[in-house]
Design a protein around this motif. Structure first.
Motif, mmCIF file in Angstrom:
data_model
loop_
_atom_site.group_PDB
_atom_site.id
_atom_site.type_symbol
_atom_site.label_atom_id
_atom_site.label_comp_id
_atom_site.label_asym_id
_atom_site.label_seq_id
_atom_site.Cartn_x
_atom_site.Cartn_y
_atom_site.Cartn_z
ATOM 1 N N PHE A 1 0.833 -1.197 0.000
ATOM 2 C CA PHE A 1 0.000 0.000 0.000
ATOM 3 C C PHE A 1 0.870 1.251 0.000
ATOM 4 O O PHE A 1 2.030 1.244 0.447
ATOM 5 N N GLN A 2 0.290 2.328 -0.504
ATOM 6 C CA GLN A 2 0.993 3.580 -0.682
ATOM 7 C C GLN A 2 0.517 4.612 0.345
ATOM 8 O O GLN A 2 -0.564 4.485 0.929
ATOM 9 N N PRO A 3 1.324 5.662 0.590
ATOM 10 C CA PRO A 3 0.919 6.708 1.539
ATOM 11 C C PRO A 3 -0.477 7.250 1.217
ATOM 12 O O PRO A 3 -0.807 7.501 0.050
ATOM 13 N N GLY A 4 -1.280 7.379 2.263
ATOM 14 C CA GLY A 4 -2.630 7.908 2.104
ATOM 15 C C GLY A 4 -3.684 6.881 1.786
ATOM 16 O O GLY A 4 -4.883 7.190 1.793
ATOM 17 N N ASP A 5 -3.292 5.646 1.482
ATOM 18 C CA ASP A 5 -4.280 4.608 1.188
ATOM 19 C C ASP A 5 -5.123 4.293 2.428
ATOM 20 O O ASP A 5 -4.656 4.418 3.564
ATOM 21 N N GLN A 6 -6.356 3.850 2.176
ATOM 22 C CA GLN A 6 -7.219 3.354 3.231
ATOM 23 C C GLN A 6 -7.682 1.946 2.873
ATOM 24 O O GLN A 6 -7.978 1.655 1.714
#
Length: 648
Positions: free
Chosen positions: A64-69
């Motif tokens: 997962f990448q920064p900011g993912d939920q």
């Protein structure tokens, strides 16, 4: 020159445009992924509820990448280990949460080492999951397990609003043991720690073994902890553990270890040391400096192998324990200890309330130094044999400790133990009222007069239930304490404590309040008759099964109650407390109040031993009375009630 400026301007414009596009691309890359066990499919894209993923395996396969939920659907359950990959950034953490309606998403680790796991990851927030880890076989396992091994400093781990229970773990202590929530640093080639840890609003328990919540590290070796090897102490920082409810844990309740400046506040620990068979306490720190433990409630500690609500253990400097409520712990209020080769220096215990703690209120053991204990209020009930202070040896006795401005309200008490062995023992401006037993220390400024507390012994569940420990108008303990430097500035209730004017004794520093507003007549039934209680069907007064004294109310087979009308003031908030028990747990007994200008309120008690019930209510604008009762709705069993009190 003009051409050069034009070129420079064009370059800057292009640069800004490229940077803006790059920033937009990074920001736009953040996505929300949905996981639906019943209606999802792992071949879906996952970015809408209608195209949700299905399994933990799919989630675990993604970086997962920064900011993912990552949102799990409420009302659904998964079996296995949740281990999503990737890390967030300072401004864009990765967030796990839920969507939809119904029960929290349920994850059962089913015997894995953990149900939810992160390894060398940072900037994660894990919120609002229900978590168990039980396959019927006890082994080392966790509910939520966050690991740093060779990761250097890992930042921003937030665990918020989770319900962790039924962790069938082993009962090994510390890093090698099991926990409901564990933040762990494992030794490797790179000295590592965590920074910015927040464990907030979680429920941990019941049936969690061994520790409720702990933060620990292999980088613990230093002389303060008694370690004679190479010093590698590397403390985690900005650790906050707050607003958690921990119940029915096999060993310790909440323990930060190898931390600097940790704050443990607004937590409730109800039932600890339940199964481990080894020493444990409710809330404490180890090998940790500048820890603040405040605004907590710790009770129902089991066993006298420690068994205290709170503890300032060894390997610590400048730990502060303040504004806490300890009650009904088998091992006492607080342990202050140190082995001979370690350090425990500069601890402060102030503005706490201890009620009905057993064995020893203050347990001093080992050569601790420079501890200050002041402005605490202690209550021991009739028949108690608890030692007010017990000083023992662990490679030596306490070296230096002071007690100032404390109130001991001793309806019963055991002896004061071992104080002659303390090298530098200061005891001044304390109040000891009630029982005076062997070993009681001398105090030129001691008061033995009634401190005139509002209603001692009436504390119930919750930090706000202890209004009975305020001082009433005319109390000899108002303004007769000694000034303590750097006193924290406020008392248990938030009243100001002056740096120059004489404070009150005890945990309350406000002005005297009206005398006890206890309006219950014959609340302990010690008249031996019902009056002014009235019987409905099955109530009587008996001279057996009393909680205190000789008499209690008995509710025999069938439906029945005892009631009393009490006179109260309108528009006023009161707390009714009382004790009850029932011979059949499936036939609860109620303690309640009605006819006060508001909705009837009661608490149900199912225990076979006397249990405190507490109900807070506010009278109506024209209400001048209320009806209190103890009531058994049905059943063939017997129930009992005793020691009823109402205070404002």
């Amino acid at each position: 020159m003009r051409i050069s400026n034009i070129i420079r301007s064009l370059f800057l414009t292009v640069f800004i445009f490229v940077c803006s596009v790059t920033f937009f691309a990074v920001a736009a890359s953040a996505a929300t992924y949905y996981v639906d066990e019943a209606g999802g499919n792992d071949s879906n894209v996952g970015t809408e509820a209608a195209t949700a993923w299905k399994t933990l395996d799919k989630v675990n396969s993604v970086i997962f990448q920064p900011g993912d939920q990552i949102l799990f659907k409420r009302g659904q359950s998964w079996t296995g280990k949740l281990w999503p990959k990737g890390s967030g950034t300072e401004n864009s953490p990765i967030i796990i949460n839920n969507y939809g309606t119904g029960n929290l998403p349920f994850i059962n680790g089913n015997g894995n080492e953990s149900a939810v796991y992160l390894y060398n990851q940072e900037y994660w927030e894990i919120n609002n999951l229900e978590i168990t880890n039980n396959n019927g076989v006890s082994s080392r396992r966790m509910g939520i397990y966050i690991v740093n091994q060779d990761g250097g400093t890992l930042d921003h781990i937030y665990l918020i609003g989770n319900n962790v229970h039924d962790i069938y773990g082993n009962n090994v202590k510390d890093g090698g043991g099991s926990s409901g929530i564990k933040i762990r640093t494992i030794a490797g080639n790179v000295q590592s720690k965590f920074n910015d840890v927040r464990i907030d609003g979680n429920t941990v328990g019941p049936r969690v073994d061994r520790t409720g919540i702990d933060v620990n590290s292999d980088y613990w070796c230093r002389p303060d902890s008694g370690c004679t090897g190479a010093n590698n102490w590397y403390a985690s920082t900005n650790v906050i553990i707050e607003n958690n409810y921990v119940t029915d844990v096999g060993g310790d309740g909440i323990v930060p270890m190898s931390t600097q400046g940790a704050i443990v506040q607004y937590n409730t620990v109800n039932g600890f040391n339940m199964r481990s068979g080894t020493p444990n306490a409710g809330i404490w720190a180890w090998n940790a400096d500048d820890t603040i433990i405040q605004y907590n409630e710790s009770f129902n500690g089991n066993s006298t192998k420690d068994g205290q609500g709170f503890d300032i253990d060894y390997g610590q400097s400048r730990t502060i324990v303040q504004y806490n409520y300890s009650h009904d712990n088998d091992g006492g209020f607080i342990l202050i200890c140190q082995s001979g080769g370690s350090k425990n220096d500069g601890g402060i215990v102030r503005y706490n309330i201890s009620q009905n703690d057993s064995e020893r209120v203050f347990h001093l053991i080992g050569p601790t130094t420079n501890t200050k204990v002041y402005n605490n209020t202690i209550y021991l009930p009739a028949g108690s044999t608890t030692s007010p202070i017990d000083a023992g040896s662990w490679d030596g006795y306490t070296k230096s400790i002071s007690f100032h401005n404390n109130i001991w309200m001793l309806q019963g008490a055991g002896t004061w133990k071992g104080l002659n062995n303390v090298a530098n023992f200061t005891f001044s401006h304390n109040t000891i009222y009630g029982q005076h037993t062997a070993g009681e220390p001398s105090d030129a400024n001691k008061s033995t007069a009634n401190p005139m507390l509002v209603q001692p012994g009436s504390g119930g569940l919750g930090r706000s239930s202890v209004v009975g420990y305020k001082l009433t108008t005319g109390s000899p303990d108002l303004g007769t304490g000694v000034v303590i430097a750097s006193n924290g500035g406020k008392d248990y209730w938030g009243n100001m404590v002056s740096a120059s004017s004489s404070p009150n004794r005890g945990a309350y520093n406000g002005s005297g309040v009206a005398a006890s507003l206890d309006k219950v007549v014959n609340g302990g039934l010690e008249s031996g008759t019902m009056s002014p209680w009235t019987n409905w069907n099955t109530a009587s007064v008996v001279n057996n099964n009393a909680r205190s004294g000789a008499y209690a109310i008995q509710l025999s087979s069938g439906q029945g109650s005892a009631e009393q009308i009490v006179s109260l003031a309108p528009n006023t908030t009161y707390t009714l407390t009382g004790y009850a028990k029932t011979s059949v747990s499936a036939q609860p007994v109620r303690i309640g109040v009605k006819n006060f200008g508001g909705t009837e309120q009661y608490v149900s008690i199912t225990s076979a031993s006397y249990t405190l019930g507490s109900v807070t209510f506010t009278t109506g604008s024209s209400s001048t009375s209320a009806t209190i009762y103890v009531y058994k709705p049905t059943g063939s069993g017997y129930a009992y009630g005793d020691d009823f009190v109402i205070v404002q």
